[in-house]
Design a protein around this motif. Structure first.
Motif, PDB file in Angstrom:
ATOM      1  N   GLU A 149     -10.551   4.448  -1.363  1.00  0.00           N
ATOM      2  CA  GLU A 149      -9.979   3.114  -1.242  1.00  0.00           C
ATOM      3  C   GLU A 149      -8.467   3.222  -1.027  1.00  0.00           C
ATOM      4  O   GLU A 149      -7.821   4.146  -1.512  1.00  0.00           O
ATOM      5  N   ASP A 169      -1.012  -8.144  -3.796  1.00  0.00           N
ATOM      6  CA  ASP A 169      -0.011  -8.714  -2.894  1.00  0.00           C
ATOM      7  C   ASP A 169      -0.154 -10.224  -2.705  1.00  0.00           C
ATOM      8  O   ASP A 169       0.771 -10.869  -2.204  1.00  0.00           O
ATOM      9  N   ASP A 177      -1.246   0.414  -8.294  1.00  0.00           N
ATOM     10  CA  ASP A 177      -2.296   1.319  -8.778  1.00  0.00           C
ATOM     11  C   ASP A 177      -1.665   2.568  -9.385  1.00  0.00           C
ATOM     12  O   ASP A 177      -2.024   3.012 -10.476  1.00  0.00           O
ATOM     13  N   GLN A 184      -2.797   1.192  -3.779  1.00  0.00           N
ATOM     14  CA  GLN A 184      -1.647   0.310  -3.838  1.00  0.00           C
ATOM     15  C   GLN A 184      -0.562   0.924  -4.730  1.00  0.00           C
ATOM     16  O   GLN A 184      -0.842   1.732  -5.613  1.00  0.00           O
ATOM     17  N   SER A 202     -11.783  -9.806  -8.033  1.00  0.00           N
ATOM     18  CA  SER A 202     -11.339  -8.904  -9.097  1.00  0.00           C
ATOM     19  C   SER A 202     -12.432  -8.934 -10.164  1.00  0.00           C
ATOM     20  O   SER A 202     -12.706 -10.000 -10.738  1.00  0.00           O
ATOM     21  N   SER A 204       0.826  -1.204   0.000  1.00  0.00           N
ATOM     22  CA  SER A 204       0.000   0.000   0.000  1.00  0.00           C
ATOM     23  C   SER A 204       0.862   1.256   0.000  1.00  0.00           C
ATOM     24  O   SER A 204       1.976   1.279   0.523  1.00  0.00           O
ATOM     25  N   GLN A 215      -5.287   7.101   0.414  1.00  0.00           N
ATOM     26  CA  GLN A 215      -6.499   6.701  -0.291  1.00  0.00           C
ATOM     27  C   GLN A 215      -6.620   7.453  -1.599  1.00  0.00           C
ATOM     28  O   GLN A 215      -6.156   8.589  -1.735  1.00  0.00           O
ATOM     29  N   SER A 252      -7.043  -4.175  -7.188  1.00  0.00           N
ATOM     30  CA  SER A 252      -5.685  -3.960  -6.693  1.00  0.00           C
ATOM     31  C   SER A 252      -5.448  -4.544  -5.300  1.00  0.00           C
ATOM     32  O   SER A 252      -4.305  -4.781  -4.916  1.00  0.00           O
ATOM     33  N   SER A 253      -6.515  -4.793  -4.546  1.00  0.00           N
ATOM     34  CA  SER A 253      -6.325  -5.407  -3.223  1.00  0.00           C
ATOM     35  C   SER A 253      -5.794  -6.835  -3.344  1.00  0.00           C
ATOM     36  O   SER A 253      -5.321  -7.414  -2.368  1.00  0.00           O
ATOM     37  N   ASN A 254      -5.865  -7.410  -4.548  1.00  0.00           N
ATOM     38  CA  ASN A 254      -5.380  -8.775  -4.769  1.00  0.00           C
ATOM     39  C   ASN A 254      -3.922  -8.833  -5.222  1.00  0.00           C
ATOM     40  O   ASN A 254      -3.374  -9.922  -5.410  1.00  0.00           O
TER      41      ASN A 254
END
Length: 339
Positions: free
Chosen positions: A73, A131, A79, A76, A248, A64, A68, A127-129
């Motif tokens: 959100e 890592d 991102d 990352q 996703s 991260s 935000q 994008s939370s996926n």
């Protein structure tokens, strides 16, 4: 020369994205080459992001940023990287006069005031996926500008409505990287060949099956969903359908496009207007699924018929095989009559 070598050499290399675009250019409403170049620019940025995704665990771009984005959100590192890559490619290409990104507050002017197109883009969906090495994607939408050429683009260029899109698509960064797009004349998919650095036509004339056995949604929000959605999901389970949810949007959407199924992101008590972004997610994926023979609905009408009023407007999304979406809508209509 042995037989296996002969067989390998005898195999055709295939149709590249570049060659396919040139071949199909006559189908574009304004066949002067600019839209073709825009698609090439997006493909180029996709190749660069693909490279970064493939080595994400070996570099400092995972994790991260500690801040935000405009959507509220967690942003990352990748991102930010993807956002820079796509904006740079679209600026250097010269055909886009402006870009609207999910990662930015306002219109990004490229300085190409003679450009005839604008692009709305989600540079990195899911994008939370990043890592945890799960498939992620890019979603894009292209409009022919309505403001005067020679001036900076304005809000009216991005708020035209989904029916005016001239092209839309997505790039999926998964076990293989695929670019799937439409210009309103069907849907074609291209798989990236890393050793040659080219996208090759792998899925011509993509059509979603009329029905399917998969439903995709986050059941963690079960008690926040409208009753008609819960009833529909219960019926899916009674019929032995499979729940498949990656988290996703591009990955879930792509699987259902190929295999048949329905993706649901209903309104909730926390997000009564829905959560997915209309301009960067709803409109482009709705345009593409309709071209593939599917349906995309909000629960009260087609996604493409929604009138956009703001850049970061949100919307519910029910998208997929037409028979499955129709069944969901029948339950929604009954719930409206008998609340």
């Amino acid at each position: 020369m042995n037989i296996s070598t002969e067989n390998t050499i005898a195999q055709p290399v295939g149709t590249t994205l570049e060659r396919y675009i040139m071949r199909k250019q006559a189908e574009f409403q304004f066949a002067t080459g600019e839209l073709s170049q825009l698609l090439r620019d997006i493909a180029l940025a996709g190749k660069i992001v693909n490279r970064e995704v493939n080595r994400a665990g070996l570099t400092s771009i995972i994790g991260s940023m500690g801040q935000q984005n405009v959507q509220g959100e967690a942003q990352q590192r990748l991102d930010v990287e993807a956002n820079i890559r796509f904006i740079r490619a679209l600026t250097n290409g010269g055909e886009a006069c402006a870009v609207l990104s999910e990662e930015e507050d306002d219109i990004i002017h490229t300085g190409n005031c003679q450009g005839k197109y604008v692009v709305a883009i989600d540079p990195l969906d899911g994008s939370s996926n990043i890592d945890v090495n799960i498939s992620i994607g890019t979603i894009f939408s292209i409009y022919r500008r309505v403001s005067a050429v020679g001036q900076e683009a304005g809000p009216e260029d991005f708020l035209q409505g989904g029916r005016t899109q001239v092209a839309a698509g997505y790039i999926l960064y998964g076990s293989s990287t695929m670019l799937v797009y439409t210009t309103g004349h069907g849907v074609a998919g291209f798989t990236y060949e890393n050793s040659l650095g080219e996208f090759f036509l792998s899925h011509p004339d993509m059509l979603i099956p009329a029905t399917g056995t998969v439903f995709s949604c986050n059941e963690g929000y079960w008690f926040d969903y409208p009753e008609y959605v819960r009833q529909y999901l219960m019926e899916c389970k009674r019929q032995g359908q499979s729940g498949r949810y990656v988290g996703s949007l591009v990955a879930d959407y792509h699987r259902n496009l190929l295999m048949g199924g329905i993706y649901l992101y209903p309104p909730t008590r926390k997000n009564p207007e829905g959560k997915l972004r209309l301009l960067y997610e709803g409109f482009p994926l709705a345009f593409l699924i309709e071209q593939a023979g599917g349906r995309a609905e909000t629960g009260t009408g087609p996604v493409l018929d929604v009138t956009p009023t703001s850049f970061h407007q949100r919307s519910p999304l029910f998208v997929g095989s037409p028979e499955l979406v129709d069944k969901l809508l029948a339950g929604a209509a009954e719930a409206e009559v008998n609340p």
